[in-house]
Design a protein around this motif. Structure first.
Motif, PDB file in Angstrom:
ATOM      1  N   CYS A   1      30.284  38.438  47.447  1.00 20.31           N
ATOM      2  CA  CYS A   1      31.270  37.580  46.390  1.00 20.31           C
ATOM      3  C   CYS A   1      30.634  37.285  45.106  1.00 20.31           C
ATOM      4  O   CYS A   1      31.457  36.932  44.290  1.00 20.31           O
ATOM      5  CB  CYS A   1      31.806  36.743  47.280  1.00 20.31           C
ATOM      6  SG  CYS A   1      30.749  35.192  47.529  1.00 20.31           S
ATOM      7  N   LYS A   2      29.309  37.416  45.145  1.00 16.00           N
ATOM      8  CA  LYS A   2      28.794  36.982  43.666  1.00 16.00           C
ATOM      9  C   LYS A   2      29.294  37.777  42.698  1.00 16.00           C
ATOM     10  O   LYS A   2      28.975  37.328  41.491  1.00 16.00           O
ATOM     11  CB  LYS A   2      27.197  36.899  43.901  1.00 16.00           C
ATOM     12  CG  LYS A   2      26.365  38.104  44.269  1.00 16.00           C
ATOM     13  CD  LYS A   2      24.849  38.076  44.345  1.00 16.00           C
ATOM     14  CE  LYS A   2      24.161  39.317  44.499  1.00 16.00           C
ATOM     15  NZ  LYS A   2      24.298  39.746  45.908  1.00 16.00           N
ATOM     16  N   ALA A   3      29.526  39.016  43.006  1.00 10.63           N
ATOM     17  CA  ALA A   3      30.059  39.897  42.143  1.00 10.63           C
ATOM     18  C   ALA A   3      31.238  39.321  41.200  1.00 10.63           C
ATOM     19  O   ALA A   3      31.185  39.404  39.866  1.00 10.63           O
ATOM     20  CB  ALA A   3      30.605  41.458  42.450  1.00 10.63           C
ATOM     21  N   ASN A   4      32.228  38.586  41.977  1.00 12.04           N
ATOM     22  CA  ASN A   4      33.456  38.033  41.512  1.00 12.04           C
ATOM     23  C   ASN A   4      34.016  36.904  42.391  1.00 12.04           C
ATOM     24  O   ASN A   4      34.436  37.469  43.714  1.00 12.04           O
ATOM     25  CB  ASN A   4      34.326  38.960  41.121  1.00 12.04           C
ATOM     26  CG  ASN A   4      35.531  38.589  40.213  1.00 12.04           C
ATOM     27  OD1 ASN A   4      36.062  37.213  40.468  1.00 12.04           O
ATOM     28  ND2 ASN A   4      36.041  39.262  39.373  1.00 12.04           N
ATOM     29  N   THR A   5      34.125  35.884  42.224  1.00  8.26           N
ATOM     30  CA  THR A   5      34.153  34.890  43.079  1.00  8.26           C
ATOM     31  C   THR A   5      35.674  34.245  42.941  1.00  8.26           C
ATOM     32  O   THR A   5      35.931  33.133  43.630  1.00  8.26           O
ATOM     33  CB  THR A   5      33.134  33.672  43.047  1.00  8.26           C
ATOM     34  OG1 THR A   5      33.224  33.226  41.919  1.00  8.26           O
ATOM     35  CG2 THR A   5      31.924  34.147  43.765  1.00  8.26           C
ATOM     36  N   ASN A   6      36.523  34.647  42.261  1.00  7.14           N
ATOM     37  CA  ASN A   6      37.648  34.149  42.156  1.00  7.14           C
ATOM     38  C   ASN A   6      38.366  34.087  43.562  1.00  7.14           C
ATOM     39  O   ASN A   6      38.364  34.881  44.321  1.00  7.14           O
ATOM     40  CB  ASN A   6      38.615  35.027  41.072  1.00  7.14           C
ATOM     41  CG  ASN A   6      39.727  34.402  40.669  1.00  7.14           C
ATOM     42  OD1 ASN A   6      40.837  34.157  41.516  1.00  7.14           O
ATOM     43  ND2 ASN A   6      40.199  33.661  39.470  1.00  7.14           N
ATOM     44  N   LEU A   7      38.919  33.114  43.575  1.00  9.37           N
ATOM     45  CA  LEU A   7      39.431  32.721  44.955  1.00  9.37           C
ATOM     46  C   LEU A   7      40.647  33.490  45.444  1.00  9.37           C
ATOM     47  O   LEU A   7      40.810  34.190  46.582  1.00  9.37           O
ATOM     48  CB  LEU A   7      40.164  31.251  45.086  1.00  9.37           C
ATOM     49  CG  LEU A   7      40.439  30.619  46.323  1.00  9.37           C
ATOM     50  CD1 LEU A   7      38.998  30.441  47.102  1.00  9.37           C
ATOM     51  CD2 LEU A   7      41.071  29.299  46.286  1.00  9.37           C
ATOM     52  N   ASN A   8      41.381  34.069  44.512  1.00  4.57           N
ATOM     53  CA  ASN A   8      42.318  34.968  44.773  1.00  4.57           C
ATOM     54  C   ASN A   8      42.005  36.490  45.137  1.00  4.57           C
ATOM     55  O   ASN A   8      42.383  37.010  46.034  1.00  4.57           O
ATOM     56  CB  ASN A   8      43.339  35.250  43.502  1.00  4.57           C
ATOM     57  CG  ASN A   8      44.082  34.118  43.029  1.00  4.57           C
ATOM     58  OD1 ASN A   8      45.067  33.887  43.649  1.00  4.57           O
ATOM     59  ND2 ASN A   8      43.489  33.347  42.204  1.00  4.57           N
ATOM     60  N   ILE A   9      40.753  36.916  44.365  1.00  6.56           N
ATOM     61  CA  ILE A   9      40.322  38.115  44.971  1.00  6.56           C
ATOM     62  C   ILE A   9      39.519  37.830  46.261  1.00  6.56           C
ATOM     63  O   ILE A   9      39.728  38.852  47.107  1.00  6.56           O
ATOM     64  CB  ILE A   9      39.020  38.460  43.832  1.00  6.56           C
ATOM     65  CG1 ILE A   9      39.739  39.018  42.731  1.00  6.56           C
ATOM     66  CG2 ILE A   9      38.041  39.480  44.493  1.00  6.56           C
ATOM     67  CD1 ILE A   9      38.779  39.439  41.335  1.00  6.56           C
ATOM     68  N   LEU A  10      38.877  36.782  46.465  1.00  3.48           N
ATOM     69  CA  LEU A  10      38.409  36.380  47.879  1.00  3.48           C
ATOM     70  C   LEU A  10      39.472  36.584  49.017  1.00  3.48           C
ATOM     71  O   LEU A  10      39.478  37.115  50.192  1.00  3.48           O
ATOM     72  CB  LEU A  10      37.761  35.318  47.976  1.00  3.48           C
ATOM     73  CG  LEU A  10      36.433  35.106  46.945  1.00  3.48           C
ATOM     74  CD1 LEU A  10      35.875  33.767  47.428  1.00  3.48           C
ATOM     75  CD2 LEU A  10      35.464  36.133  47.205  1.00  3.48           C
ATOM     76  N   LYS A  11      40.504  35.794  48.752  1.00  5.02           N
ATOM     77  CA  LYS A  11      41.892  35.949  49.582  1.00  5.02           C
ATOM     78  C   LYS A  11      42.237  37.291  49.837  1.00  5.02           C
ATOM     79  O   LYS A  11      42.772  37.432  50.792  1.00  5.02           O
ATOM     80  CB  LYS A  11      42.879  34.936  49.060  1.00  5.02           C
ATOM     81  CG  LYS A  11      42.720  33.526  49.302  1.00  5.02           C
ATOM     82  CD  LYS A  11      43.744  32.673  48.943  1.00  5.02           C
ATOM     83  CE  LYS A  11      43.594  31.359  48.913  1.00  5.02           C
ATOM     84  NZ  LYS A  11      44.634  30.226  48.598  1.00  5.02           N
ATOM     85  N   PHE A  12      42.465  38.312  48.857  1.00  3.46           N
ATOM     86  CA  PHE A  12      43.014  39.523  48.865  1.00  3.46           C
ATOM     87  C   PHE A  12      42.171  40.340  49.802  1.00  3.46           C
ATOM     88  O   PHE A  12      42.401  41.184  50.564  1.00  3.46           O
ATOM     89  CB  PHE A  12      42.916  40.240  47.317  1.00  3.46           C
ATOM     90  CG  PHE A  12      43.658  41.320  47.438  1.00  3.46           C
ATOM     91  CD1 PHE A  12      44.791  41.561  47.529  1.00  3.46           C
ATOM     92  CD2 PHE A  12      42.836  42.634  47.192  1.00  3.46           C
ATOM     93  CE1 PHE A  12      45.337  43.108  47.496  1.00  3.46           C
ATOM     94  CE2 PHE A  12      43.212  43.775  46.932  1.00  3.46           C
ATOM     95  CZ  PHE A  12      44.461  43.960  47.345  1.00  3.46           C
ATOM     96  N   LEU A  13      40.711  40.105  49.626  1.00  4.23           N
ATOM     97  CA  LEU A  13      39.772  40.919  50.360  1.00  4.23           C
ATOM     98  C   LEU A  13      39.897  40.326  51.835  1.00  4.23           C
ATOM     99  O   LEU A  13      39.779  41.393  52.845  1.00  4.23           O
ATOM    100  CB  LEU A  13      38.421  40.885  49.778  1.00  4.23           C
ATOM    101  CG  LEU A  13      38.215  41.967  48.679  1.00  4.23           C
ATOM    102  CD1 LEU A  13      37.065  41.382  47.897  1.00  4.23           C
ATOM    103  CD2 LEU A  13      38.135  43.371  48.961  1.00  4.23           C
TER     104      LEU A  13
END
Length: 420
Positions: free
Chosen positions: A60-72
């Protein structure tokens, strides 16, 4: 050429859509296509479908936006984290603690204790910390990051598995690890390695895998082996990339042989970050000025390395297109930013004629771009938009002066200062 985007059940030229988004949300603007993220995730799952117990942990250090984390998380991904703050973001995104692997480097035992409190999996890469951890938590099984002494990666700044790297415990120090285990009673549940980023030669992964297999065979009751990541994605036309099918074919065979010799079907983990999100991202900027010098034509834009550091930090190449003037003739420009430093996005690039006010699109902006941004020159961080189910959603507001000042304590307005 810009591709097409499936939008509201219609094939829509993404160039036109990006211009609409630039007008709607302003620039500079990051845009992420969730369909591309899902496609990359599924591509990797399918490539390693021959392995019964296979896990993808998104780095997640690549992109930590919460929405991307939730999507994955909704896709079934696990999470690779490197700071306690990333752990907390992962938990807020809904990841189960045991699907989060915390692999810190050069942090204090206090930070690692916080990870224990959260109940996540922990991966240590330092003999001193390993020994301290064993004294505090002998019953908390951990992973160990091994340094395989392999030079790999696109350049020296992203090569992290060589003999002089700060990452990992040298595989020559395995006797030291065994001594700590004997002295503390600590249990190891897995071994991990990561040699670098932008690796196109699959022999690097196979060499590292061979070392991990040789180490792991002597440790009973392991739950997993973790090969990290470092897959190369294409940054330009006909660029090299990691041959995922060849890699999976070789790794699947070698891993199956190891499990047979080990006597147990353990789990294989990969931790892709850039592979998952890089190609999903577009960075949109507006051209402030065209400046002619005696030798160069500069296109100066309303952003800089404060928003997009990779070209200056890694000498990274990112494709730049003028999406406002697709039918213009090609000319050569050096695309630069507004930071008061040497600040170059692309040197002497062949781009459709650029005019003041045009919108430029910088590709491969999904990984290590916004996550490395700063407020240098007191500039605001940009907005982020996610395209999800055929619609665009603002997932991060543009900063304001209130954000710049939020944590500043103005001592000149304090009564104590004035009376002193």
């Amino acid at each position: 050429m810009m591709s097409k985007l499936e939008l509201k059940n219609k094939s829509f030229p993404i160039r036109e859509y990006l211009i609409q988004l630039a007008k709607k949300y302003g620039t500079p603007l990051y845009v992420y296509d969730s369909c591309k993220i899902k496609k990359q995730y599924i591509k990797m799952k399918n490539a390693f479908s021959g392995i019964k117990n296979f896990i993808i942990n998104y780095a997640c250090k690549a992109n930590t936006n919460l929405n991307i984390l939730k999507f994955l998380q909704n896709l079934g991904s696990g999470l690779d984290t490197v700071s306690i703050q990333e752990v907390e973001l992962g938990l807020k995104a809904g990841f189960h603690p045991k699907k989060i692997l915390f692999t810190p480097n050069c942090v204090s035992i206090q930070e690692i204790k916080k990870a224990v409190d959260f109940g996540v999996r922990i991966n240590l890469d330092n003999l001193s910390i390993l020994e301290q951890f064993g004294e505090y938590y002998p019953d908390y099984a951990i992973g160990v990051r091994i340094n395989p002494h392999i030079m790999a990666g696109g350049n020296s700044k992203i090569s992290v598995g060589h003999i002089d790297s700060k990452f990992g415990i040298s595989y020559y120090q395995i006797p030291h690890i065994k001594r700590i285990l004997n002295n503390t009673g600590l249990k190891i549940e897995g071994f991990h390695m990561h040699t670098g980023s932008d690796i196109s030669n699959i022999k690097v992964f196979l060499s590292g895998a061979k070392i991990l297999f040789q180490i792991a065979i002597d440790f009973p009751n392991l739950d997993y082996i973790n090969f990290g990541s470092g897959f190369k994605v294409p940054y330009r036309k006909n660029d090299l990339k990691t041959d995922l099918n060849s890699l999976s074919s070789s790794i699947t065979k070698e891993f199956s042989n190891f499990c047979s010799n080990y006597g147990n079907q353990i789990t294989l983990i990969f931790e892709p970050g850039k592979f998952i999100v890089s190609e999903s991202g577009y960075f949109l900027v507006t051209v402030n000025v065209i400046k002619h010098t005696t030798s160069t034509v500069f296109a100066g834009v309303n952003s800089g390395f404060n928003h997009f550091l990779r070209p200056m930090f890694y000498d990274a190449y990112h494709c730049i297109e003028n999406i406002s003037n697709p039918n213009g003739r090609f000319r050569f420009y050096t695309v630069v930013g507004y930071i008061c430093e040497s600040d170059t996005f692309g040197l002497n690039r062949k781009v459709k004629e650029i005019r003041e006010g045009d919108i430029l699109c910088i590709k491969n902006a999904g990984a290590y771009c916004f996550s490395m941004s700063s407020n240098y020159n007191s500039r605001y961080k940009p907005s982020e938009v996610m395209i999800f189910k055929g619609k665009d959603f603002l997932i991060r507001k543009r900063e304001t002066m209130q954000d710049i000042l939020r944590n500043i304590i103005d001592i000149y307005n304090m009564e104590r200062w004035q009376s002193g």
